[in-house]
Design an enzyme around this catalytic site. Sequence first.
Site, short mmCIF file in Angstrom:
data_model
loop_
_atom_site.label_atom_id
_atom_site.label_comp_id
_atom_site.label_asym_id
_atom_site.label_seq_id
_atom_site.Cartn_x
_atom_site.Cartn_y
_atom_site.Cartn_z
N HIS A 159 28.22 22.60 12.08
CA HIS A 159 27.14 23.08 11.22
C HIS A 159 25.77 22.55 11.63
O HIS A 159 24.75 23.04 11.18
CB HIS A 159 27.42 22.80 9.75
CG HIS A 159 27.63 21.37 9.43
ND1 HIS A 159 26.64 20.44 9.46
CD2 HIS A 159 28.75 20.70 9.08
CE1 HIS A 159 27.13 19.25 9.13
NE2 HIS A 159 28.41 19.39 8.91
N ASP A 186 24.11 11.89 9.24
CA ASP A 186 23.63 11.34 7.97
C ASP A 186 24.77 10.90 7.06
O ASP A 186 24.68 9.85 6.43
CB ASP A 186 22.76 12.37 7.25
CG ASP A 186 21.45 12.65 7.97
OD1 ASP A 186 20.87 11.70 8.53
OD2 ASP A 186 21.01 13.81 7.98
#
Length: 165
Positions: free
Chosen positions: A143, A88
């Site tokens: 992550h 993103d």
Amino acid sequence: MKTGILVVSFGTTHLDTLAKTIQAVEEDLAAAFPGVPCYRAFTSGIVRSRLKSKYDVTVDSVEEALERMKADGVKRAVVQPTLLIPGDEYDRMRSKVLRNAGELEVAMGLPLLWDDGDLIAILEILAQAYPRQEDTVLLTMGHGTEHESNCLYVRLAQRMQEGGG
């Protein structure tokens, strides 16, 4: 045609980490391309704000850096992200670059892990840096993301379990 390099990072609020990581990449790029000005942009507004309030350090947003480049007479911008995967954050950065480039000719670099070839290269680097030992486990972490690029982490883990590239 004057070229400039824009290094785009999420950013960090720790000056020691900034020097060891992002600044080191910028210095390596500047050394590799002598005479080509390097610019810095952080995608995180929170990080930029904290750096300003805590250390009086100003870092441009992507849009601000592109404007600075144009004001400096740059006509070709080479944009290199320091991002790990094309998630993103990469999509937002790319959109901002394309939306705000104006008259700049733009070339976009890729994140570190883009495809299986990159996974193999990273595994070779890790194998050299951390040779396998019977009593040692190499732990790598990302992550994660809900972005489709999260599959790169899965493929990397699979290749690691299979024993490398």
